[in-house]
Design a protein around this motif. Structure first.
Motif, PDB file in Angstrom:
ATOM      1  N   LEU A 135       0.853  -1.175   0.000  1.00 13.16           N
ATOM      2  CA  LEU A 135       0.000   0.000   0.000  1.00 13.16           C
ATOM      3  C   LEU A 135       0.897   1.235   0.000  1.00 13.16           C
ATOM      4  CD1 LEU A 135      -2.567  -1.195   2.664  1.00 13.16           C
ATOM      5  CD2 LEU A 135      -3.006  -0.856   0.246  1.00 13.16           C
ATOM      6  N   THR A 136       0.402   2.326  -0.537  1.00 13.60           N
ATOM      7  CA  THR A 136       1.212   3.542  -0.549  1.00 13.60           C
ATOM      8  C   THR A 136       1.309   4.100   0.865  1.00 13.60           C
ATOM      9  OG1 THR A 136      -0.683   4.972  -0.926  1.00 13.60           O
ATOM     10  CG2 THR A 136       0.403   4.077  -2.856  1.00 13.60           C
ATOM     11  N   LYS A 137       2.299   4.959   1.044  1.00 15.36           N
ATOM     12  CA  LYS A 137       2.499   5.581   2.347  1.00 15.36           C
ATOM     13  C   LYS A 137       1.266   6.400   2.712  1.00 15.36           C
ATOM     14  CE  LYS A 137       5.993   8.489   3.456  1.00 15.36           C
ATOM     15  NZ  LYS A 137       7.291   9.139   3.107  1.00 15.36           N
ATOM     16  N   GLY A 138       0.629   6.922   1.673  1.00 13.75           N
ATOM     17  CA  GLY A 138      -0.556   7.745   1.881  1.00 13.75           C
ATOM     18  C   GLY A 138      -1.652   7.033   2.655  1.00 13.75           C
ATOM     19  N   PHE A 139      -1.705   5.738   2.540  1.00 14.80           N
ATOM     20  CA  PHE A 139      -2.766   5.014   3.238  1.00 14.80           C
ATOM     21  C   PHE A 139      -2.653   5.162   4.748  1.00 14.80           C
ATOM     22  CE2 PHE A 139      -3.916   1.294   5.691  1.00 14.80           C
ATOM     23  CZ  PHE A 139      -5.289   1.338   5.539  1.00 14.80           C
ATOM     24  N   GLU A 140      -1.461   5.071   5.236  1.00 13.14           N
ATOM     25  CA  GLU A 140      -1.275   5.195   6.690  1.00 13.14           C
ATOM     26  C   GLU A 140      -1.766   6.566   7.161  1.00 13.14           C
ATOM     27  OE1 GLU A 140       2.640   4.201   7.882  1.00 13.14           O
ATOM     28  OE2 GLU A 140       2.123   3.978   9.986  1.00 13.14           O
ATOM     29  N   GLN A 141      -1.474   7.573   6.375  1.00 15.98           N
ATOM     30  CA  GLN A 141      -1.969   8.903   6.695  1.00 15.98           C
ATOM     31  C   GLN A 141      -3.490   8.915   6.692  1.00 15.98           C
ATOM     32  OE1 GLN A 141      -0.131  12.001   4.312  1.00 15.98           O
ATOM     33  NE2 GLN A 141       1.795  10.865   4.225  1.00 15.98           N
ATOM     34  N   ALA A 142      -4.054   8.324   5.663  1.00 14.15           N
ATOM     35  CA  ALA A 142      -5.515   8.281   5.554  1.00 14.15           C
ATOM     36  C   ALA A 142      -6.116   7.617   6.782  1.00 14.15           C
ATOM     37  CB  ALA A 142      -5.921   7.540   4.293  1.00 14.15           C
ATOM     38  N   ALA A 143      -5.490   6.538   7.231  1.00 14.22           N
ATOM     39  CA  ALA A 143      -5.996   5.828   8.399  1.00 14.22           C
ATOM     40  C   ALA A 143      -6.010   6.767   9.610  1.00 14.22           C
ATOM     41  CB  ALA A 143      -5.119   4.601   8.675  1.00 14.22           C
ATOM     42  N   CYS A 144      -4.937   7.500   9.785  1.00 12.34           N
ATOM     43  CA  CYS A 144      -4.871   8.431  10.910  1.00 12.34           C
ATOM     44  C   CYS A 144      -5.938   9.509  10.788  1.00 12.34           C
ATOM     45  CB  CYS A 144      -3.488   9.077  10.977  1.00 12.34           C
ATOM     46  SG  CYS A 144      -2.186   7.943  11.490  1.00 12.34           S
ATOM     47  N   ILE A 145      -6.103  10.012   9.593  1.00 11.51           N
ATOM     48  CA  ILE A 145      -7.105  11.050   9.364  1.00 11.51           C
ATOM     49  C   ILE A 145      -8.489  10.542   9.748  1.00 11.51           C
ATOM     50  CG2 ILE A 145      -8.273  12.395   7.580  1.00 11.51           C
ATOM     51  CD1 ILE A 145      -5.512  12.335   6.073  1.00 11.51           C
ATOM     52  N   ILE A 146      -8.799   9.354   9.280  1.00 12.90           N
ATOM     53  CA  ILE A 146     -10.107   8.771   9.578  1.00 12.90           C
ATOM     54  C   ILE A 146     -10.300   8.638  11.079  1.00 12.90           C
ATOM     55  CG2 ILE A 146     -11.453   6.648   9.421  1.00 12.90           C
ATOM     56  CD1 ILE A 146     -11.640   8.082   6.867  1.00 12.90           C
ATOM     57  N   VAL A 147      -9.279   8.196  11.768  1.00  8.05           N
ATOM     58  CA  VAL A 147      -9.384   8.030  13.224  1.00  8.05           C
ATOM     59  C   VAL A 147      -9.587   9.388  13.898  1.00  8.05           C
ATOM     60  CG1 VAL A 147      -8.159   7.336  15.312  1.00  8.05           C
ATOM     61  CG2 VAL A 147      -8.046   5.907  13.276  1.00  8.05           C
ATOM     62  N   LEU A 148      -8.843  10.365  13.447  1.00  9.08           N
ATOM     63  CA  LEU A 148      -9.006  11.712  14.017  1.00  9.08           C
ATOM     64  C   LEU A 148     -10.440  12.200  13.823  1.00  9.08           C
ATOM     65  CD1 LEU A 148      -5.708  13.580  13.045  1.00  9.08           C
ATOM     66  CD2 LEU A 148      -6.535  13.036  15.331  1.00  9.08           C
ATOM     67  N   LYS A 161      -1.275  19.555  12.061  1.00  4.10           N
ATOM     68  CA  LYS A 161      -0.557  19.785  13.319  1.00  4.10           C
ATOM     69  C   LYS A 161      -0.163  18.461  13.946  1.00  4.10           C
ATOM     70  CE  LYS A 161      -1.497  24.408  14.261  1.00  4.10           C
ATOM     71  NZ  LYS A 161      -2.958  24.693  14.128  1.00  4.10           N
ATOM     72  N   ARG A 162      -0.984  17.448  13.708  1.00  2.27           N
ATOM     73  CA  ARG A 162      -0.705  16.131  14.285  1.00  2.27           C
ATOM     74  C   ARG A 162       0.098  15.259  13.328  1.00  2.27           C
ATOM     75  NH1 ARG A 162      -2.353  14.820  18.938  1.00  2.27           N
ATOM     76  NH2 ARG A 162      -3.079  16.738  19.877  1.00  2.27           N
ATOM     77  N   LEU A 163      -0.321  15.223  12.078  1.00  4.05           N
ATOM     78  CA  LEU A 163       0.439  14.451  11.095  1.00  4.05           C
ATOM     79  C   LEU A 163       1.517  15.344  10.513  1.00  4.05           C
ATOM     80  CD1 LEU A 163      -2.375  12.877  11.181  1.00  4.05           C
ATOM     81  CD2 LEU A 163      -1.769  12.141   8.894  1.00  4.05           C
ATOM     82  N   LYS A 164       2.674  15.235  11.057  1.00  2.00           N
ATOM     83  CA  LYS A 164       3.774  16.068  10.582  1.00  2.00           C
ATOM     84  C   LYS A 164       4.206  15.601   9.207  1.00  2.00           C
ATOM     85  CE  LYS A 164       4.264  18.225  14.603  1.00  2.00           C
ATOM     86  NZ  LYS A 164       3.820  19.616  14.786  1.00  2.00           N
ATOM     87  N   CYS A 165       3.466  16.022   8.212  1.00  2.30           N
ATOM     88  CA  CYS A 165       3.825  15.661   6.849  1.00  2.30           C
ATOM     89  C   CYS A 165       3.484  16.818   5.949  1.00  2.30           C
ATOM     90  CB  CYS A 165       3.083  14.392   6.423  1.00  2.30           C
ATOM     91  SG  CYS A 165       1.304  14.635   6.365  1.00  2.30           S
ATOM     92  N   SER A 166       3.765  16.669   4.689  1.00  4.55           N
ATOM     93  CA  SER A 166       3.484  17.726   3.722  1.00  4.55           C
ATOM     94  C   SER A 166       2.033  18.166   3.804  1.00  4.55           C
ATOM     95  CB  SER A 166       3.806  17.213   2.333  1.00  4.55           C
ATOM     96  OG  SER A 166       2.928  17.758   1.376  1.00  4.55           O
ATOM     97  N   LYS A 175      -4.400  16.324  -0.570  1.00  4.92           N
ATOM     98  CA  LYS A 175      -4.674  15.391  -1.670  1.00  4.92           C
ATOM     99  C   LYS A 175      -5.249  14.083  -1.132  1.00  4.92           C
ATOM    100  CE  LYS A 175      -1.898  15.150  -5.337  1.00  4.92           C
ATOM    101  NZ  LYS A 175      -2.453  15.972  -6.423  1.00  4.92           N
ATOM    102  N   ILE A 176      -4.682  13.644  -0.018  1.00 10.26           N
ATOM    103  CA  ILE A 176      -5.179  12.406   0.594  1.00 10.26           C
ATOM    104  C   ILE A 176      -6.640  12.599   1.014  1.00 10.26           C
ATOM    105  CG2 ILE A 176      -4.857  10.764   2.465  1.00 10.26           C
ATOM    106  CD1 ILE A 176      -2.436  10.729   0.873  1.00 10.26           C
TER     107      ILE A 176
END
Lengths: 174, 174
Positions: A3-16, A33-38, A44-45
């Motif tokens: 899976l792309t790295k983006g998925f892990e971010q998406a998972a966190c977003i959904i949980v938030l 502020k929480r997901l220290k990423c671009s 886009k995610i």
DNA sequence: GATGGCCTACTCGGATAATGCATGTCCGAGTATCAGCGG
DNA sequence: CCGCTGATACTCGGACATGCATTATCCGAGTAGGCCATC
């Protein structure tokens, strides 16, 4: 086959969003502020989640994102396919037909047989993830803790801004 | 979340070798005559199959590749993992721990829970492919036809070369 | 004529570039809020 | 004092760069067979 790295971010977003008061949209900046990423890639995610109807977006002032439905109704497969599109691990490029073109009895069925083998495997994979709802996973994660709603928006800056505005409305513009 | 294009080539290579007389190695060039693709990349693919012990390679004159074991003992999963390495769709980057670091009860288990969910799904996928042997698939493809051995080496050039040599040995170098 | 050594031609094998997709960035589009003005 | 209008500041949304993994290439390493000289 990852899976792309983006998925892990998406998972966190959904949980938030799942633990966010649905009346108060969460801006992409707050999430960032929480997901220290671009920050822009994050959008886009989230956009993909919006397109897939998992998340609602509201534009304008005090806008942001909210979960489109309850966490009980969202499963892992939906999140995966929101980001990756339909999962089909084996992509056919007609290579087999080309290689064995002299052997019609292979050309006709060969590709289909391989496709089917992977389609079956994919189906099992999908079914397994379909059974896991986000709510279920969160409950499993927090264990005995009660799953409560936060307002992740309450960052220091926001609060300061709010206070300033209140002060202004009381004292006039000074 | 797709297999690489290389896998399809690998599948064709395995099938070719599975129907090749195991006493006559098949050169990468011969294989390339059928798989119209980059000859050098093809070798990289085959190399992976060799490293994974699915295929034997012999160097030198009249060298080439042969199947390392019978087609009954080779299943799809082996071919997939020969090319892609161990399959693990969800790659953890510690993002969840980072995002929820203020909530120890999530940090401790959160990542593991997600990992497990995917590990289960992956396992089902793998098991499904593990059951499909190459021999089984080939038999399914050819249907009622008997699965016979070819010698794919019999290309026109090879034959011509052979004839020339024979002629030479008869008539002397002329 | 048989045999041993050398040489060549052929094979695979790993270090080195080019392309494609995931990732990251920028500027434009849209909307709710707020201030100012008029009634 | 209330309602309308315009500006504004904030949000998301899609077009434009960058980096890494897959794809493709080159040249070197190794081996088997053939040729030739020698015995």
């Amino acid at each position: 086959m990852k899976l792309t790295k983006g998925f892990e971010q998406a998972a966190c977003i959904i949980v938030l969003l799942a633990t966010q008061d649905p009346n108060i949209p969460l801006t992409s900046l707050e999430i960032n502020k929480r997901l220290k990423c671009s920050p822009t890639y994050l959008r886009k995610i989230i956009r993909k989640l919006v397109v897939s109807k998992l998340v609602n977006s509201v534009s304008g002032n005090n806008g942001g994102f909210t979960l489109a439905t309850s966490a009980e109704n969202i499963n892992l497969l939906q999140v995966v396919e929101a980001l990756e599109g339909p999962i089909e691990t084996f992509s056919d490029t007609e290579l087999i037909s080309e290689v064995f073109k002299e052997f019609p009895f292979i050309t006709d069925h060969g590709t289909a047989i391989l496709k089917n083998a992977f389609a079956q495997a994919d189906q099992l994979w999908r079914d397994s993830l379909k059974k896991k709802t986000v709510h279920q996973l969160i409950k499993e994660a927090v264990g005995d803790e009660k799953v409560s709603l936060y307002n992740w928006n309450h960052s220091a800056e926001k609060r300061d801004l709010l206070i300033r505005k209140v002060m202004n409305s009381i004292h006039g513009n000074d």
